[in-house]
Design an enzyme around this catalytic site. Structure first.
Site, PDB file in Angstrom:
ATOM      1  N   HIS A  71       0.846  -1.206   0.000  1.00 37.98           N
ATOM      2  CA  HIS A  71       0.000   0.000   0.000  1.00 37.98           C
ATOM      3  C   HIS A  71       0.879   1.252   0.000  1.00 37.98           C
ATOM      4  CE1 HIS A  71      -2.751   3.144   1.453  1.00 37.98           C
ATOM      5  NE2 HIS A  71      -1.928   3.331   2.460  1.00 37.98           N
ATOM      6  N   ASP A 100       7.621  22.853 -25.180  1.00 35.49           N
ATOM      7  CA  ASP A 100       7.502  21.480 -24.674  1.00 35.49           C
ATOM      8  C   ASP A 100       8.581  21.284 -23.620  1.00 35.49           C
ATOM      9  OD1 ASP A 100       7.230  18.573 -24.409  1.00 35.49           O
ATOM     10  OD2 ASP A 100       6.151  18.665 -26.310  1.00 35.49           O
ATOM     11  N   TRP A 136       7.357  -0.520   4.110  1.00 35.49           N
ATOM     12  CA  TRP A 136       7.907   0.151   2.929  1.00 35.49           C
ATOM     13  C   TRP A 136       9.374   0.542   3.117  1.00 35.49           C
ATOM     14  CZ3 TRP A 136       9.587   5.190   1.448  1.00 35.49           C
ATOM     15  CH2 TRP A 136       9.642   6.121   2.485  1.00 35.49           C
ATOM     16  N   SER A 163      12.901   6.141 -13.504  1.00 29.80           N
ATOM     17  CA  SER A 163      11.889   7.013 -14.102  1.00 29.80           C
ATOM     18  C   SER A 163      11.911   8.394 -13.451  1.00 29.80           C
ATOM     19  CB  SER A 163      10.506   6.369 -13.958  1.00 29.80           C
ATOM     20  OG  SER A 163       9.500   7.306 -14.212  1.00 29.80           O
ATOM     21  N   SER A 164      12.011   8.397 -12.101  1.00 34.72           N
ATOM     22  CA  SER A 164      12.020   9.683 -11.385  1.00 34.72           C
ATOM     23  C   SER A 164      13.252  10.501 -11.736  1.00 34.72           C
ATOM     24  CB  SER A 164      12.004   9.454  -9.880  1.00 34.72           C
ATOM     25  OG  SER A 164      10.784   8.949  -9.488  1.00 34.72           O
ATOM     26  N   HIS A 247      13.904  10.728   4.190  1.00 35.82           N
ATOM     27  CA  HIS A 247      13.354  11.995   4.681  1.00 35.82           C
ATOM     28  C   HIS A 247      13.192  13.038   3.572  1.00 35.82           C
ATOM     29  CE1 HIS A 247      11.480  14.321   7.674  1.00 35.82           C
ATOM     30  NE2 HIS A 247      12.033  15.355   7.091  1.00 35.82           N
ATOM     31  N   GLU A 249      12.529  12.373   0.707  1.00 38.86           N
ATOM     32  CA  GLU A 249      11.389  11.854  -0.047  1.00 38.86           C
ATOM     33  C   GLU A 249      10.075  12.465   0.443  1.00 38.86           C
ATOM     34  OE1 GLU A 249      11.005  10.061  -2.685  1.00 38.86           O
ATOM     35  OE2 GLU A 249       8.877   9.548  -2.528  1.00 38.86           O
ATOM     36  N   TYR A 251       9.655  15.418   1.498  1.00 34.43           N
ATOM     37  CA  TYR A 251       9.532  16.760   0.922  1.00 34.43           C
ATOM     38  C   TYR A 251       9.341  16.704  -0.590  1.00 34.43           C
ATOM     39  CZ  TYR A 251      10.482  18.040   5.588  1.00 34.43           C
ATOM     40  OH  TYR A 251      10.364  18.146   6.940  1.00 34.43           O
ATOM     41  N   SER A 262       0.337  27.651  -3.465  1.00 32.23           N
ATOM     42  CA  SER A 262       0.790  29.024  -3.743  1.00 32.23           C
ATOM     43  C   SER A 262       0.237  29.569  -5.049  1.00 32.23           C
ATOM     44  CB  SER A 262       2.325  29.075  -3.776  1.00 32.23           C
ATOM     45  OG  SER A 262       2.852  28.638  -2.557  1.00 32.23           O
ATOM     46  N   HIS A 296      16.199  11.139  12.779  1.00 32.72           N
ATOM     47  CA  HIS A 296      15.053  11.250  13.696  1.00 32.72           C
ATOM     48  C   HIS A 296      14.052  10.109  13.469  1.00 32.72           C
ATOM     49  CE1 HIS A 296      12.848  14.147  10.699  1.00 32.72           C
ATOM     50  NE2 HIS A 296      12.491  12.904  10.480  1.00 32.72           N
ATOM     51  N   HIS A 297      14.230   9.359  12.369  1.00 36.84           N
ATOM     52  CA  HIS A 297      13.366   8.196  12.134  1.00 36.84           C
ATOM     53  C   HIS A 297      13.858   6.984  12.908  1.00 36.84           C
ATOM     54  CE1 HIS A 297      11.039   9.963   8.800  1.00 36.84           C
ATOM     55  NE2 HIS A 297      12.145  10.632   8.549  1.00 36.84           N
ATOM     56  N   THR A 322       8.806  26.227   7.286  1.00 36.99           N
ATOM     57  CA  THR A 322       7.442  25.745   7.053  1.00 36.99           C
ATOM     58  C   THR A 322       6.445  26.757   7.603  1.00 36.99           C
ATOM     59  OG1 THR A 322       8.313  23.509   7.331  1.00 36.99           O
ATOM     60  CG2 THR A 322       5.929  23.735   7.271  1.00 36.99           C
ATOM     61  N   LYS A 325       5.977  29.647   5.321  1.00 35.28           N
ATOM     62  CA  LYS A 325       5.061  29.369   4.215  1.00 35.28           C
ATOM     63  C   LYS A 325       3.605  29.447   4.668  1.00 35.28           C
ATOM     64  CE  LYS A 325       6.426  26.505   0.896  1.00 35.28           C
ATOM     65  NZ  LYS A 325       7.247  27.206  -0.077  1.00 35.28           N
ATOM     66  N   ARG A 444       1.947  -0.025  15.345  1.00 27.81           N
ATOM     67  CA  ARG A 444       1.571  -0.067  13.941  1.00 27.81           C
ATOM     68  C   ARG A 444       1.957  -1.426  13.341  1.00 27.81           C
ATOM     69  NH1 ARG A 444       6.140   3.682  10.923  1.00 27.81           N
ATOM     70  NH2 ARG A 444       4.890   3.148   9.091  1.00 27.81           N
TER      71      ARG A 444
END
Lengths: 519, 38
Positions: A71, A100, A136, A163-164, A247, A249, A251, A262, A296-297, A322, A325, A444
């Site tokens: 998932h 283009d 994941w 691809s990315s 991390h 990722e 953002y 915006s 921090h993870h 943040t 913003k 979890r």
């Protein structure tokens, strides 16, 4: 502007297989993302159905773990990232006045890797032993022990990463080299800015993930011991390398949505964006800080006190740009002539939901507090508020905002509002109770739980079904808008501003073949 | 008005950008592996 022969293109399947047109490829990306969202959404319903009540009832625990793993991978790599690349393809050339993307053939390839990678990932579930069940984050030793389905997934991750990277190179090359005369960097729309920064993030971290995944593959099949303590390696090494990717990722999934907010908020507040320069620098600061907070993870693996303090304070520092913003968006709305069409609802809703996720993120950043919350449902609630709040709200907001431009038809506003409110209520019903579950200690990634967690889990399951059901409205709305409806004007919205709104609705197949002049 | 479809200078700039970014990709990939070996 386009002449008749410019609009010539193959029809039928070959148009979509061989297209090098940014609008066609954008459409392909968006359709792919929606299909993956449905697949990932159905997996979440398996998870939520299993958790409807304690005591196993639907699927076996190993399959449950595969569902939570796949998932997440489907939603991140198949839905959110391709969704925003689809928006980038459609919008960036039109927003900077380019005909283009810089590398149109590579653009085609970037897209067509995706369906094969996604098929590989889903097929893994049907292999002997099933798909990956390590979460994941693919932590060893679980990910080293998985069956052949894990190999399918690892190869799929390599392809999705390629691809990315190709897409990001294309986006950066387009933005840096193909802006219309007069469009300096500091005149670019915020959506373009956020994508430029996101593309750099992608290029910096996707190869790191590729490196980590390659090492995992060699550990699994070629006798290396990078992550095997028994062979002199260290499973914690994976966590460091993975989160150095993981991390930023977050953002990557969030910054383009900030760009969307915006664009939308000034349009419906009928005021220019407050603090444009500070928005640009805040985005760049968030991107920079995302590289120095990864541990921090993994506070609970044990690290020196100095390390814990560094990662705690660096993480808290992200709240500053943040906050800049969020306050800029609020200041843009302040005393504006606001109206609340569907895109504006998604933007305000997204800022609101994301801010809740940001605040629970600050709680998790505090090392001793994280020891209590780590691996509980509090974390699940937190990151869904962040990622759903930004990415999903941002994607839907963007699609509703630009759909009239793309199709030439206005969508049905009543259906749009129903879709928004049902998703908003369904989402909060699903994830808000999970904060309480986590604080009360529910871990979890478990298929079963203690009796006292039942009520909150039931709310959560009802919310999940409501959220997924609401997407049927969007499906109907989008198809109806593509087929017909009230004619959209070129400007579409009263307060819209930017080059894309100077084109016709729908825009010609080849737009800006002669570069516009930007004052 | 510049013909953006047949601008050789622009094409060269694009190629240079792609080359620099590809180098960055390679450096990041190798550094992940190198750090792990160190």
């Amino acid at each position: 502007m386009a002449t008749a022969h410019h609009a010539d293109h193959p029809t039928g399947l070959s148009r979509w297989l061989f297209t090098t047109n940014h609008k066609d490829i954008g459409t392909l990306y968006l359709i792919f993302a929606f299909v993956m969202a449905i697949i990932g959404g159905l997996m979440s319903l398996v998870i939520r159905s299993e958790l409807w009540q304690p005591g196993l009832q639907l699927v076996d625990p190993n399959f449950f773990n595969q569902m939570t793993t796949v998932h997440a991978l489907v939603m991140i790599f198949g839905f959110a990232m391709p969704g925003f690349v689809g928006l980038a393809n459609w919008q960036i050339p039109m927003m900077i006045g380019a005909p283009d993307m810089a590398l149109p053939r590579m653009n085609n390839w970037s897209f067509w890797i995706l369906p094969f990678a996604a098929t590989l990932m889903i097929l893994g579930l049907f292999m002997p032993g099933g798909g990956p069940a390590a979460g994941w984050t693919l932590y060893p030793p679980l990910s080293v022990q998985g069956g052949i389905g894990t190999d399918f997934t690892l190869l799929a991750i390599h392809m999705l990463g390629m691809s990315s990277i190709l897409g990001s190179i294309n986006i950066i090359a387009t933005i840096l080299n193909m802006r219309a005369p007069g469009m300096t960097l500091m005149k670019m729309p915020m959506f373009v800015w956020t994508w430029l920064i996101t593309a750099f993030l992608l290029i910096a971290v996707m190869p790191v993930l590729a490196g980590a995944v390659t090492m995992l593959i060699t550990d699994r099949h070629f006798g290396t011991h990078f992550f095997d303590a028994g062979g002199g390696g260290d499973p914690v090494l994976w966590q460091h390398v993975f989160w150095f990717f993981g991390h930023p990722e977050v953002y990557i999934l969030v910054l383009p949505a900030f760009g969307v907010f915006s664009q939308i908020i000034p349009t419906f507040a009928r005021k220019p964006l407050f603090g444009y320069d500070s928005m640009v620098f805040a985005t760049a600061s968030i991107a920079f800080l995302s590289f120095i907070v990864w541990a921090h993870h993994m506070y609970t693996v044990g690290m020196p006190m100095a390390g814990e303090l560094f990662f705690m304070y660096a993480t808290m520092l992200i709240a500053v740009p943040t906050g800049v913003k969020v306050f800029n968006w609020i200041s843009t709305m302040w005393r504006g002539s606001m109206t609340f069409e569907t895109p504006m609802l998604w933007a305000i809703g997204g800022v609101f939901v994301f801010t809740i996720g940001g605040l629970s993120g600050l709680m998790l950043a505090i090392t001793p507090v994280d020891f209590q919350y780590h691996d509980t449902y509090f974390v699940v609630a937190h990151f869904h508020y962040v990622i759903f709040g930004a990415s999903v709200f941002g994607l839907f907001g963007a699609v509703m905002y630009w759909l009239p431009k793309w199709t030439g038809h206005m969508y049905n506003e009543t259906l749009g509002k129903w879709h928004f409110w049902l998703t908003m209520i369904g989402f909060n019903l699903t994830f808000f109770p999970q904060h309480f579950l986590g604080l009360a200690g529910m871990p979890r990634r478990i298929p079963d739980y203690a009796l006292q967690f039942t009520d909150f889990n039931r709310w959560s399951t009802v919310g999940a079904f409501m959220t997924i059901a609401a997407q049927l409205i969007f499906f109907y709305l989008a198809i109806r808008c593509m087929k017909g409806g009230a004619k959209a004007t070129d400007k579409v919205w009263e307060g819209s501003d930017g080059l894309e709104w100077t084109l016709s609705s729908p825009p010609p197949y080849h737009s800006f073949t002669v570069a516009p002049k930007v004052k | 008005m510049a013909d953006v479809l047949h601008d050789n200078k622009q094409r060269q700039r694009i190629h240079l950008t792609v080359a620099a970014l590809t180098l960055l990709v390679v450096v990041m990939f190798v550094s992940a592996a190198w750090l792990s070996l160190a």
